[in-house]
Structures are given as C-alpha cells and as structure tokens.
Design a protein around this motif. Structure first.
Motif, mmCIF file in Angstrom:
data_model
loop_
_atom_site.group_PDB
_atom_site.id
_atom_site.type_symbol
_atom_site.label_atom_id
_atom_site.label_comp_id
_atom_site.label_asym_id
_atom_site.label_seq_id
_atom_site.Cartn_x
_atom_site.Cartn_y
_atom_site.Cartn_z
ATOM 1 N N ASP A 36 22.931 -34.140 6.254
ATOM 2 C CA ASP A 36 22.270 -33.300 7.252
ATOM 3 C C ASP A 36 23.302 -32.394 7.898
ATOM 4 O OD1 ASP A 36 20.054 -32.591 9.120
ATOM 5 O OD2 ASP A 36 21.414 -33.497 10.577
ATOM 6 N N LEU A 228 22.713 -28.851 3.661
ATOM 7 C CA LEU A 228 21.941 -29.907 3.012
ATOM 8 C C LEU A 228 21.047 -30.596 4.032
ATOM 9 C CD1 LEU A 228 24.703 -31.430 0.722
ATOM 10 C CD2 LEU A 228 22.532 -30.515 -0.087
ATOM 11 N N SER A 229 19.839 -30.915 3.610
ATOM 12 C CA SER A 229 18.952 -31.703 4.463
ATOM 13 C C SER A 229 18.215 -32.768 3.667
ATOM 14 C CB SER A 229 17.936 -30.795 5.157
ATOM 15 O OG SER A 229 17.039 -30.256 4.211
ATOM 16 N N THR A 230 18.532 -32.860 2.377
ATOM 17 C CA THR A 230 17.853 -33.828 1.508
ATOM 18 C C THR A 230 18.904 -34.568 0.688
ATOM 19 O OG1 THR A 230 17.675 -32.336 -0.398
ATOM 20 C CG2 THR A 230 15.929 -32.202 1.261
#
Lengths: 252, 123
Positions: A36, A228-230
């Motif tokens: 994240d 990035l968040s995944t």
C-alpha cells in the motif's frame, strides 16, 4: 523457482526484498503480498559465481542419458557406487553424455568434474562447447586412476551448448578399461553482477515499475515508478540460468 | 449514459485508493460512468489499458475524468491514447487532485463495441 518476499516496516517506509532463483531459462515468478503506497525506489542485485549445474551422479543418475557411440561400448550405470560408469569391451571409441546445458546466456563459466579411470592410461574427459552446433572449444582433463578433479574455464557464447564427452583412450586402451564420472558442476564465473529484466504486475495488470525494471537498473520515483494497492507478481526474465537475485522495493 | 462500465471503487483499504473502470463502448464509440462514492486525494498514477483482439479500441481514443466542478482531473493526459499498449501517467506528468467528489468517466472515439480499462490510484 525458489522465492521469498520479506517486508520490513520502517516508519513510514516499507522495504520489500523479493528473492528469486531463476530456472534454466533464466526466468522466475514470485508472488508479492498486498502493498500500500508509492514505490519510491527500486534496485536489483544478483549474485555472481552461482552454481548453475550440480550434477552428482550418486543421487541423480536418471537425469543423464548416455548415448552409445557404437555397439562396441557397454554403457551402464553402477548402481552400487552411484557413479556413471563406462567399460570398454573392444576397440575403444568415444562415447558421449548427451545431456546438454542449453539456452544459457553468453558468459564465463567453469566446469568442475570428478572422475576415475582404470586400466587405461589414455583416458580423458572432454568438455566441448558448441555454438549453433558448431564446435568452438574443447578442454581435456588428464587421466587418473584415482578419483581426481578436473577444471575447465571457458566462455559460453550466445546460443552455446555444453557437451561433456567421455573418452577412453586414443586407440591403445585395453578392453575392460573402466571410466567413472562422479560429478559435474557448472559454475558461473562472471565477476560482474547480472540480473534479469523485472516487472511487478499488480492485480490490474499494470507494471508498477512502469518499465524501469530492466537489467541492472535502479530507479526512483523520479523515473516514473508507480504505486501499489493490491497483491502483485514479480516476473524476472533474461537472467542467467539458475542465477539468484534480490529485487528491492521501497514503498511509502 | 453510453456504453457500459464495470467499476471497482476501493476507498477504504490502506492509504492508497483504487478506482478501476472497465469500459465497453457504444456503437458511437463512447462510454460513461459516474462513481457511486466520492474520492479524495492526489492522483498518483493513471493507467489506460486497451483491449486487444476484436475489442481493441480505435487508436487515439480519448478519456476524461471530471470532478463535480467539471474539471478533468486527468488534466488532458487521457487524450489521444494509444490502442496498442498500456499508457501510464503520473502525478509528475500533471495529474490533478480530487476533493471529496464523485468522478465522471467519459470515453470517446473508442470505436463500436470496443473496450479497455482505466485504473487510477489516489492518495
């Protein structure tokens, strides 16, 4: 191949170390847990002098194939001793192990071998390098009636292949002479670090490195690193066969 | 409304908010969508991923993303997009910010029944 991702939490930055070992095609895929934040830095290191091939015949006989050059040769595996074993029965001929180390990147390598011969002062071990089926190099180890080691240094060209050839003599060998091969190790002798081309593909199919993961390259957010968040997948291509490396990301 | 859009509106996981809009254009080459929740923050990056094969959009298709004041928070960076590869735009390229506003996606010049994905990360 072998993989591990370590996330170390600093405040407010996370350091993510993604360790990989490439397969024989120089490729690796590593799963990365959900992260994240913005990728503020990227760096890749790799370890030179990796052992690319460690073929111990005591434990892995079946993966090698002997090609009998003529009917005058009897090629067997010695199950008791666990070594590759050739016995000449008549006029000596050369026989070959047909295992090829193929599709390897160009570079400097060392081959280490351990072998033993009996009853033939002229027995040799040849390490032969081919490029596009054309012979480019042969290294020959001296014979020995006891377990001995031989070493060859060579440069593997692009599209190179290695053939280890068992050779019992030059015509003067006595029938019944025996030849044993205990192990072969192929070592990457390149002193410079070499990595692969890296992409970090997130769950939406976007390369979070934004094309900055090329060989050797380091990058910062100024180069266009994304966020990035995944979860994501680190993909390595173009590395040396079986080479190890570490991809490091800093995420904040 | 034109075309169809499937949305993933992720606003509450971690610090990075994610908006993924999968669009299919109408016969007129357009697709529209208004998010169901408001977004807040700087646009970190925007990715424009065209379909391949039979649903590959026309080259130089256009995307805008307007806030409630009608400002294109993509700041024009969604104009004339390539249909051959993913296009990434960053905050340093000029992406703007959103302040507690829903967002209106507008795809134009995409071709008849073509598709793609617009993916945004905000914080």
């Amino acid at each position: 191949m072998i993989m591990a991702t370590t996330v170390t939490n600093f405040n407010p930055t996370q350091r993510v170390d993604i360790a990989y070992t490439a397969d024989n095609s120089g490729e690796a895929t590593v799963s990365v847990p959900a992260l994240d934040g913005v990728i503020t830095g990227y760096y890749q290191t790799s370890r030179p002098n990796d052992t690319l091939l460690n073929q111990n015949f005591a434990t892995n006989l079946d993966s090698w194939t002997f090609a009998q050059s003529t009917e005058e040769w009897l090629t067997t595996f010695d199950g008791k001793s666990g070594v590759a074993h050739l016995t000449s029965t008549a006029i000596p001929q050369r026989s070959a192990i047909t295992q090829i180390v193929a599709d390897m990147n160009a570079g400097d390598y060392v081959v280490n071998i351990e072998y033993q011969t009996s009853g033939d002062a002229n027995a040799t071990v040849d390490v032969i390098i081919f490029q596009d089926a054309t012979h480019v190099y042969t290294g020959t180890s001296a014979t020995s009636a006891v377990w001995a080691t031989g070493s060859h240094s060579f440069t593997l060209p692009a599209n190179g292949q290695m053939l280890v050839q068992l050779a019992l003599g030059d015509g003067s060998v006595n029938p019944g002479a025996e030849w044993y091969l205990n192990y072969i190790r192929l070592v990457d002798n390149t002193t410079a670090e070499r990595g692969g081309d890296v992409t970090i593909i997130d769950d939406d199919g976007v390369d979070a490195l934004n094309g900055n993961g090329a060989l050797y390259q380091s990058a910062s957010f100024k180069d266009g690193l994304m966020a990035l968040s995944t979860t994501s997948t680190a993909n390595v291509t173009g590395a040396r066969a079986m080479a190890s490396g570490v991809i490091t990301l800093w995420v904040r | 409304m034109a075309g169809t859009v499937t949305a993933v509106e992720q606003t509450s996981v971690g610090t990075v908010k994610r908006l993924k809009l999968t669009w299919v254009s109408s016969a007129g080459g357009a697709a529209d969508y208004t998010t169901t929740v408001p977004f807040d923050g700087d646009l970190i990056c925007a990715s424009f991923i065209p379909d391949g094969g039979g649903t590959q959009p026309s080259n130089l298709y256009d995307v805008t993303l307007a806030d409630s004041d009608g400002v294109d928070v993509l700041n024009g960076l969604g104009a004339n997009l390539s249909n051959a590869a993913t296009v990434n735009k960053l905050k340093s390229d000029g992406l703007l910010a959103v302040a507690g506003s829903t967002l209106v996606l507008s795809v134009t010049n995409g071709g008849n029944a073509k598709g793609g994905v617009v993916r945004l990360l905000l914080r």
